[in-house]
Design a protein around this motif. Structure first.
Motif, PDB file in Angstrom:
ATOM      1  N   HIS A 225      81.992   4.931  54.684  1.00  4.68           N
ATOM      2  CA  HIS A 225      80.616   4.433  54.792  1.00  4.68           C
ATOM      3  C   HIS A 225      79.680   5.265  53.916  1.00  4.68           C
ATOM      4  N   TRP A 226      79.921   6.586  53.859  1.00  8.36           N
ATOM      5  CA  TRP A 226      79.092   7.441  53.014  1.00  8.36           C
ATOM      6  C   TRP A 226      79.382   7.209  51.541  1.00  8.36           C
ATOM      7  N   ASP A 227      80.617   6.875  51.196  1.00  8.55           N
ATOM      8  CA  ASP A 227      80.926   6.515  49.806  1.00  8.55           C
ATOM      9  C   ASP A 227      80.118   5.290  49.395  1.00  8.55           C
ATOM     10  N   ALA A 228      80.065   4.306  50.305  1.00  9.61           N
ATOM     11  CA  ALA A 228      79.304   3.093  50.002  1.00  9.61           C
ATOM     12  C   ALA A 228      77.824   3.399  49.905  1.00  9.61           C
ATOM     13  N   PHE A 229      77.315   4.186  50.854  1.00  5.37           N
ATOM     14  CA  PHE A 229      75.884   4.452  50.836  1.00  5.37           C
ATOM     15  C   PHE A 229      75.485   5.290  49.632  1.00  5.37           C
ATOM     16  N   THR A 247      72.121  15.447  46.742  1.00 11.04           N
ATOM     17  CA  THR A 247      73.469  15.468  46.190  1.00 11.04           C
ATOM     18  C   THR A 247      74.421  14.717  47.113  1.00 11.04           C
ATOM     19  N   ARG A 248      75.579  14.380  46.576  1.00 13.69           N
ATOM     20  CA  ARG A 248      76.590  13.702  47.407  1.00 13.69           C
ATOM     21  C   ARG A 248      77.017  14.582  48.569  1.00 13.69           C
ATOM     22  N   ASP A 249      77.072  15.881  48.358  1.00 14.54           N
ATOM     23  CA  ASP A 249      77.505  16.806  49.391  1.00 14.54           C
ATOM     24  C   ASP A 249      76.548  16.809  50.578  1.00 14.54           C
ATOM     25  N   HIS A 255      76.745  14.331  57.952  1.00 16.46           N
ATOM     26  CA  HIS A 255      77.758  13.642  58.761  1.00 16.46           C
ATOM     27  C   HIS A 255      78.407  14.619  59.734  1.00 16.46           C
ATOM     28  N   GLU A 256      78.704  15.818  59.266  1.00 18.20           N
ATOM     29  CA  GLU A 256      79.363  16.811  60.114  1.00 18.20           C
ATOM     30  C   GLU A 256      78.452  17.321  61.222  1.00 18.20           C
ATOM     31  N   THR A 257      77.170  17.497  60.931  1.00 15.78           N
ATOM     32  CA  THR A 257      76.280  18.172  61.883  1.00 15.78           C
ATOM     33  C   THR A 257      75.264  17.257  62.559  1.00 15.78           C
ATOM     34  N   MET A 258      75.062  16.026  62.023  1.00 13.89           N
ATOM     35  CA  MET A 258      73.958  15.207  62.515  1.00 13.89           C
ATOM     36  C   MET A 258      74.323  13.744  62.738  1.00 13.89           C
ATOM     37  N   ARG A 259      75.595  13.403  62.781  1.00 12.46           N
ATOM     38  CA  ARG A 259      75.936  11.982  62.821  1.00 12.46           C
ATOM     39  C   ARG A 259      75.416  11.279  64.083  1.00 12.46           C
ATOM     40  N   ILE A 262      71.935   9.819  63.390  1.00 15.88           N
ATOM     41  CA  ILE A 262      71.867   8.901  62.240  1.00 15.88           C
ATOM     42  C   ILE A 262      72.141   7.475  62.680  1.00 15.88           C
ATOM     43  N   LEU A 263      71.358   6.544  62.152  1.00 14.61           N
ATOM     44  CA  LEU A 263      71.640   5.114  62.265  1.00 14.61           C
ATOM     45  C   LEU A 263      71.772   4.554  60.859  1.00 14.61           C
ATOM     46  N   LEU A 264      72.960   4.075  60.527  1.00 19.99           N
ATOM     47  CA  LEU A 264      73.204   3.438  59.238  1.00 19.99           C
ATOM     48  C   LEU A 264      73.346   1.942  59.481  1.00 19.99           C
ATOM     49  N   VAL A 265      72.451   1.157  58.892  1.00 19.92           N
ATOM     50  CA  VAL A 265      72.483  -0.297  59.011  1.00 19.92           C
ATOM     51  C   VAL A 265      73.140  -0.836  57.748  1.00 19.92           C
TER      52      VAL A 265
END
Length: 382
Positions: A225-229, A247-249, A255-259, A262-265
């Motif tokens: 999902h992060w690759d797509a976003f 940055t991509r990082d 993702h590791e600390t705050m998923r 997060i809301l990804l639509v």
């Protein structure tokens, strides 16, 4: 700019070139639950290289101690430009430099690249908050900065800043406010008939793009999902800013600390993501941050960024949606004009007086603009 410590009994003010120098539990214990001022969000910006050397955002965070205990902190950066701030002072910089001054470096108390309101002075004691503001002035003086600026602060912080000697500024955004709606139908019922029909038609067209819309948060978020976003973000960034700020990082780190924050639509066709909107979830607010797409479909941007955000806020009992900077098109989708606060101080007394006159006039104009825009909201009159 150098780091240093200032003793002003009974408080000790210290600057820090990295947020890692301040223990995360100490920092977060002073926050108000806003995801952007958490230690993990600010550290993700630094550790990913999104801020720091070569970016024009050099961390110089402040802490205040009393009897050896940290009682106040604030995110501060030495800035060599005015990019990524969203409270615009480019004209000030130009005027200051044409008059023979050096506007940069300046101190910026802010969350980089984030036009979202929240506490900037993290402390429980108002006197400590004012000590943080006074400390910014001292740091600017000792470090050769032209001044200090606090952006997207709370109205209460704006009052404290004025008492210390900062100039308050008012600008404007569009927020959706939950007026006790229990369902999306309750919200629609508050709109005029014509506007209600227009939104229904717009959402029908957007949702008919040929795929499905998904809400992803917590462990439902996966690396793909992060690759797509990232592809969406790069496309938007290249068109709006020239190059993306993050940055991509950075996305891997949040993702590791705050998923769970997060809301990804995502909009998908045959399981393949074609568009997405990234939001962060606060205590009572959903913060819309980034959007991008690989395919263009009518009204899909409005659906993912604005309508889906309202759906989520109502379903989860949130008080508001902040959908980012600018955009009068948000009015037609039920977002209302609200005042945004910031604080500004420059060392040059003559320029400070000129700014004060300008900001007095600007506040009056913004107040009139907010009043006028309120008449254009889609809600029933009276």
């Amino acid at each position: 700019m150098p780091t240093f410590t200032v003793m002003t009994a009974p408080l000790t003010l210290t600057t820090h070139s990295s947020i890692a120098d301040i223990p995360a539990p100490d920092w977060d214990a002073l926050g108000d639950g806003n995801p952007f001022t958490t230690h993990r969000f600010l550290r993700a910006l630094e550790d990913s290289g999104s801020v720091g050397r070569g970016t024009g955002w050099q961390p110089l965070h402040l802490s205040v101690e009393r009897d050896g205990q940290i009682v106040g902190v604030t995110p501060v950066y030495a800035k060599s430009h005015s990019q990524g701030e969203y409270i615009f002072d480019h004209a000030w910089a130009d005027a200051f430099m044409r008059a023979g001054g050096n506007y940069y470096p300046k101190l910026q108390c802010a969350v980089p690249f984030t036009p979202a309101t929240g506490a900037r002075l993290l402390a429980h004691d108002p006197t400590v908050k004012q000590a943080l503001l006074a400390g910014m002035m001292q740091v600017a003086d000792r470090g050769g900065a032209s001044g200090a600026h606090v952006t997207f602060c709370t109205p209460e912080e704006a009052v404290l800043g004025k008492e210390v000697g900062f100039l308050p500024r008012v600008t404007q955004q569009f927020h959706w406010l939950n007026k006790g709606y229990h369902t999306y139908g309750d919200f629609l019922a508050a709109l005029s008939s014509r506007k209600r029909k227009a939104i229904r038609k717009e959402r029908e067209r957007a949702q008919g793009f040929g795929g499905q819309i998904r809400h992803l948060t917590g462990d439902d978020l996966r690396p793909e999902h992060w690759d797509a976003f990232w592809a969406f973000y790069q496309d938007t960034g290249s068109r709006k800013w020239g190059r993306p700020y993050l940055t991509r990082d950075f996305f891997d780190r949040i993702h590791e600390t705050m998923r769970n924050d997060i809301l990804l639509v995502l909009a998908e066709e045959d399981g393949f993501p074609i568009a997405g909107a990234l939001n962060l979830i606060g205590v009572d607010t959903l913060y819309g941050r980034y959007w991008g797409c690989l395919e263009n479909h009518a009204f899909l941007h409005f659906e993912l960024c604005y309508h889906q955000a309202i759906d989520y806020a109502i379903d989860h009992g949130l008080a508001r949606v902040e959908a980012g900077a600018q955009g009068e098109h948000k009015l037609a989708r039920g977002y209302e004009p609200v005042a945004i606060h910031s604080l500004h101080w420059v060392q040059d007394e003559g320029f400070q007086r000129a700014l004060e006159n300008y900001l007095d006039q600007e506040r009056a104009a913004i107040g009139q603009e907010i009043e006028a825009l309120a008449d254009w909201t889609p809600f029933k009159k009276g």
